[in-house]
Design a protein around this motif. Structure first.
Motif, PDB file in Angstrom:
ATOM      1  N   GLY A 153       0.840  -1.326   0.116  1.00  0.00           N
ATOM      2  CA  GLY A 153       0.037   0.121   0.056  1.00  0.00           C
ATOM      3  C   GLY A 153       0.670   1.343  -0.031  1.00  0.00           C
ATOM      4  O   GLY A 153       0.177   2.427   0.005  1.00  0.00           O
ATOM      5  N   LEU A 154       2.161   1.295  -0.008  1.00  0.00           N
ATOM      6  CA  LEU A 154       3.136   2.070  -0.085  1.00  0.00           C
ATOM      7  C   LEU A 154       3.510   2.642  -1.251  1.00  0.00           C
ATOM      8  O   LEU A 154       4.361   1.652  -1.923  1.00  0.00           O
ATOM      9  N   PRO A 155       3.574   3.464  -1.772  1.00  0.00           N
ATOM     10  CA  PRO A 155       4.098   4.161  -3.268  1.00  0.00           C
ATOM     11  C   PRO A 155       5.561   4.374  -2.972  1.00  0.00           C
ATOM     12  O   PRO A 155       5.988   5.151  -2.236  1.00  0.00           O
ATOM     13  N   VAL A 156       6.328   3.682  -3.562  1.00  0.00           N
ATOM     14  CA  VAL A 156       7.706   3.885  -3.671  1.00  0.00           C
ATOM     15  C   VAL A 156       8.538   3.905  -5.154  1.00  0.00           C
ATOM     16  O   VAL A 156       7.892   3.516  -6.065  1.00  0.00           O
ATOM     17  N   ALA A 157       9.698   4.429  -5.030  1.00  0.00           N
ATOM     18  CA  ALA A 157      10.506   4.690  -6.212  1.00  0.00           C
ATOM     19  C   ALA A 157      11.605   3.919  -5.904  1.00  0.00           C
ATOM     20  O   ALA A 157      12.428   4.231  -5.007  1.00  0.00           O
ATOM     21  N   VAL A 158      11.944   2.836  -6.663  1.00  0.00           N
ATOM     22  CA  VAL A 158      13.268   2.016  -6.392  1.00  0.00           C
ATOM     23  C   VAL A 158      14.235   2.548  -7.591  1.00  0.00           C
ATOM     24  O   VAL A 158      13.886   2.556  -8.888  1.00  0.00           O
ATOM     25  N   THR A 159      15.350   3.145  -7.342  1.00  0.00           N
ATOM     26  CA  THR A 159      16.223   3.567  -7.924  1.00  0.00           C
ATOM     27  C   THR A 159      17.536   3.242  -8.125  1.00  0.00           C
ATOM     28  O   THR A 159      18.024   2.653  -7.121  1.00  0.00           O
ATOM     29  N   PHE A 160      18.155   3.361  -9.426  1.00  0.00           N
ATOM     30  CA  PHE A 160      19.769   3.050  -9.478  1.00  0.00           C
ATOM     31  C   PHE A 160      20.382   3.846 -10.493  1.00  0.00           C
ATOM     32  O   PHE A 160      19.880   3.890 -11.555  1.00  0.00           O
ATOM     33  N   CYS A 161      21.402   4.512 -10.052  1.00  0.00           N
ATOM     34  CA  CYS A 161      22.438   5.114 -11.016  1.00  0.00           C
ATOM     35  C   CYS A 161      23.478   4.677 -11.207  1.00  0.00           C
ATOM     36  O   CYS A 161      24.339   4.450 -10.159  1.00  0.00           O
ATOM     37  N   PRO A 162      23.732   4.098 -12.403  1.00  0.00           N
ATOM     38  CA  PRO A 162      24.961   3.213 -12.741  1.00  0.00           C
ATOM     39  C   PRO A 162      26.187   4.008 -12.552  1.00  0.00           C
ATOM     40  O   PRO A 162      27.226   3.737 -12.120  1.00  0.00           O
ATOM     41  N   LEU A 163      26.135   5.267 -13.003  1.00  0.00           N
ATOM     42  CA  LEU A 163      27.288   5.894 -12.785  1.00  0.00           C
ATOM     43  C   LEU A 163      27.776   6.499 -11.489  1.00  0.00           C
ATOM     44  O   LEU A 163      28.980   6.815 -11.173  1.00  0.00           O
ATOM     45  N   CYS A 164      27.183   6.284 -10.356  1.00  0.00           N
ATOM     46  CA  CYS A 164      27.171   6.629  -9.195  1.00  0.00           C
ATOM     47  C   CYS A 164      27.401   5.234  -8.265  1.00  0.00           C
ATOM     48  O   CYS A 164      27.444   5.261  -7.018  1.00  0.00           O
ATOM     49  N   ASN A 165      26.581   4.272  -8.955  1.00  0.00           N
ATOM     50  CA  ASN A 165      26.653   2.994  -8.073  1.00  0.00           C
ATOM     51  C   ASN A 165      25.374   3.101  -6.868  1.00  0.00           C
ATOM     52  O   ASN A 165      25.484   2.506  -6.021  1.00  0.00           O
ATOM     53  N   SER A 166      24.781   4.337  -7.254  1.00  0.00           N
ATOM     54  CA  SER A 166      23.582   4.570  -6.049  1.00  0.00           C
ATOM     55  C   SER A 166      22.473   3.792  -6.204  1.00  0.00           C
ATOM     56  O   SER A 166      21.812   4.283  -7.242  1.00  0.00           O
ATOM     57  N   ALA A 167      22.156   3.035  -5.253  1.00  0.00           N
ATOM     58  CA  ALA A 167      20.852   2.412  -5.217  1.00  0.00           C
ATOM     59  C   ALA A 167      19.833   2.821  -4.002  1.00  0.00           C
ATOM     60  O   ALA A 167      20.351   2.399  -2.961  1.00  0.00           O
ATOM     61  N   VAL A 168      19.048   3.769  -4.190  1.00  0.00           N
ATOM     62  CA  VAL A 168      18.103   4.143  -3.244  1.00  0.00           C
ATOM     63  C   VAL A 168      16.705   4.199  -3.419  1.00  0.00           C
ATOM     64  O   VAL A 168      16.190   4.223  -4.596  1.00  0.00           O
ATOM     65  N   THR A 169      16.031   3.592  -2.463  1.00  0.00           N
ATOM     66  CA  THR A 169      14.624   3.602  -2.542  1.00  0.00           C
ATOM     67  C   THR A 169      13.749   4.500  -1.730  1.00  0.00           C
ATOM     68  O   THR A 169      14.234   4.982  -0.397  1.00  0.00           O
ATOM     69  N   PHE A 170      12.647   5.377  -2.442  1.00  0.00           N
ATOM     70  CA  PHE A 170      12.151   6.285  -1.856  1.00  0.00           C
ATOM     71  C   PHE A 170      10.586   6.194  -1.496  1.00  0.00           C
ATOM     72  O   PHE A 170      10.119   5.556  -2.383  1.00  0.00           O
ATOM     73  N   ASP A 171      10.034   6.786  -0.450  1.00  0.00           N
ATOM     74  CA  ASP A 171       8.569   6.800  -0.498  1.00  0.00           C
ATOM     75  C   ASP A 171       8.330   7.880  -1.571  1.00  0.00           C
ATOM     76  O   ASP A 171       8.756   9.081  -1.387  1.00  0.00           O
ATOM     77  N   ARG A 172       7.067   7.664  -2.311  1.00  0.00           N
ATOM     78  CA  ARG A 172       6.796   8.631  -3.516  1.00  0.00           C
ATOM     79  C   ARG A 172       5.922   9.727  -2.993  1.00  0.00           C
ATOM     80  O   ARG A 172       5.603  10.606  -3.551  1.00  0.00           O
ATOM     81  N   ARG A 173       5.424   9.734  -1.511  1.00  0.00           N
ATOM     82  CA  ARG A 173       4.625  10.642  -1.257  1.00  0.00           C
ATOM     83  C   ARG A 173       5.149  12.006  -0.632  1.00  0.00           C
ATOM     84  O   ARG A 173       6.315  12.107   0.010  1.00  0.00           O
ATOM     85  N   VAL A 174       4.774  13.073  -1.091  1.00  0.00           N
ATOM     86  CA  VAL A 174       5.004  14.461  -0.488  1.00  0.00           C
ATOM     87  C   VAL A 174       3.846  15.128   0.120  1.00  0.00           C
ATOM     88  O   VAL A 174       2.900  15.592  -0.850  1.00  0.00           O
ATOM     89  N   GLY A 175       3.899  14.948   1.324  1.00  0.00           N
ATOM     90  CA  GLY A 175       2.660  15.834   1.719  1.00  0.00           C
ATOM     91  C   GLY A 175       1.354  14.798   1.645  1.00  0.00           C
ATOM     92  O   GLY A 175       1.536  13.745   1.675  1.00  0.00           O
ATOM     93  N   ASP A 176       0.087  15.197   0.884  1.00  0.00           N
ATOM     94  CA  ASP A 176      -0.922  14.538   0.332  1.00  0.00           C
ATOM     95  C   ASP A 176      -0.808  14.083  -1.058  1.00  0.00           C
ATOM     96  O   ASP A 176      -1.773  13.735  -1.430  1.00  0.00           O
ATOM     97  N   ARG A 177       0.445  14.339  -1.661  1.00  0.00           N
ATOM     98  CA  ARG A 177       0.536  14.076  -3.195  1.00  0.00           C
ATOM     99  C   ARG A 177       1.300  13.033  -3.166  1.00  0.00           C
ATOM    100  O   ARG A 177       2.177  12.732  -2.371  1.00  0.00           O
ATOM    101  N   VAL A 178       0.959  12.084  -4.331  1.00  0.00           N
ATOM    102  CA  VAL A 178       1.819  10.854  -4.631  1.00  0.00           C
ATOM    103  C   VAL A 178       2.382  11.261  -5.928  1.00  0.00           C
ATOM    104  O   VAL A 178       1.776  11.467  -7.032  1.00  0.00           O
TER     105      VAL A 178
END
Length: 317
Positions: free
Chosen positions: A104-129
């Motif tokens: 039930g939680l909107p998420v963004a799973v991200t990966f930047c190959p050029l930085c090897n950065s793999a971060v998962t975010f909650d896609r909610r900002v206030g009452d917006r998705v």
């Protein structure tokens, strides 16, 4: 890799660092609001959505997966009350962002190959998705994302709005980690794994061959990391601290600054050989607090930590 880098360099020019040049592509972006110098923004080559983010991907039972090799890296996401999910790097290499909903939680799973950065975010900002896409632009060699709702730009490595209506807003990071497919499957035999997308991509191939053994990052113009640490050496970032992965590999376990970091072998580098599954063994880590709960962290290149955390603390021996 050299051919790819050369072709991208031909497309990536400093002259493009000008909002007036971008407005035709980004008519909904409020360029009057920004937290960064424009000169830091570079074109990575592809244009807007040239690297297509994925939305609501399909999943299959982990036990039914046959494409992944044992050492292939996946991003593990184990949310309370939800079936654990694995997002293979073989897909994220070509798409960089997955907009999903887990428990039930909107998420963004991200990966930047050029930085090897793999971060998962909650896609909610206030009452917006929000839902996210790839701008095709880089800052300090890190992917700049955008949200489709306001067309604001976001820095992937830190989850901060840097241009547009959402400037200064920070996305909430969620605990997730990269580990070999065999480790996820062993721990979660009844888990789910993202199915292969319906796109024409050579999944399983690494287009950034030998990138993590390069001497210098792509389109990075900042300073080298301190302490003699190589720019493309991996570090484990927890908050404003960074532990060199090489140190963790030697120690096996380090308990400092209220966290315990465990390292074990068995994960292939996604940025080494052309066949992603055959990359050299870089191992994998878990970061937990005193209660044994997983802690938000990232395994990124040292140059990226230095660029985005210039006053950060380096946990060297």
């Amino acid at each position: 890799m050299r051919a790819i880098i050369l072709s991208l360099l031909l497309l990536a020019t400093p002259a493009a660092a000008d909002p007036d040049f971008w407005r035709h592509e980004w008519p909904g972006t409020d360029f009057s609001r920004s937290a960064i110098p424009w000169i830091e923004v570079r074109s990575g080559g592809p244009g807007r959505d040239g690297i297509p983010a994925l939305d609501a991907p399909d999943f299959i039972p982990a036990a039914d997966e046959t494409r992944l090799a044992a050492r292939e890296p996946v991003i593990a996401l184990e949310m309370p009350g939800a079936v654990p999910r694995a997002y293979p790097i073989r897909y994220l290499t070509w798409h960089e962002i997955v907009n999903d909903t887990v428990g039930g939680l909107p998420v963004a799973v991200t990966f930047c190959p050029l930085c090897n950065s793999a971060v998962t975010f909650d896609r909610r900002v206030g009452d917006r998705v929000l839902s996210f896409g790839v701008t095709g632009k880089l800052r300090h060699s890190d992917m700049i994302m955008y949200d489709r709702e306001t067309e604001s730009w976001w820095q992937q490595a830190v989850g901060e709005g840097i241009v547009g209506e959402m400037t200064g807003v920070h996305l909430t990071m969620l605990p997730s980690w990269m580990e070999p497919w065999s480790e996820f499957l062993s721990r979660n035999p009844d888990g789910l794994v993202m199915a292969q997308p319906r796109a024409n991509r050579p999944y399983g191939r690494n287009p950034y061959e030998r990138y993590d053994s390069s001497q210098w990052p792509f389109l990075y113009t900042g300073d080298a990391p301190p302490h003699g640490i190589e720019p493309l050496a991996r570090v484990v970032r927890v908050g404003e601290r960074a532990w060199p992965l090489e140190r963790l590999a030697r120690a096996g376990r380090v308990s400092e600054a209220d966290v315990t970091i465990d390292w074990q072998p068995g994960q292939a580098s996604a940025l080494d050989t052309g066949d992603l599954a055959e990359g050299r063994d870089i191992g994998s880590i878990r970061v937990r607090n005193a209660d044994g709960a997983d802690v938000v962290h990232d395994v990124m290149f040292a140059f990226a930590f230095h660029a985005f955390h210039p006053d950060g603390i380096w946990m060297v021996e």
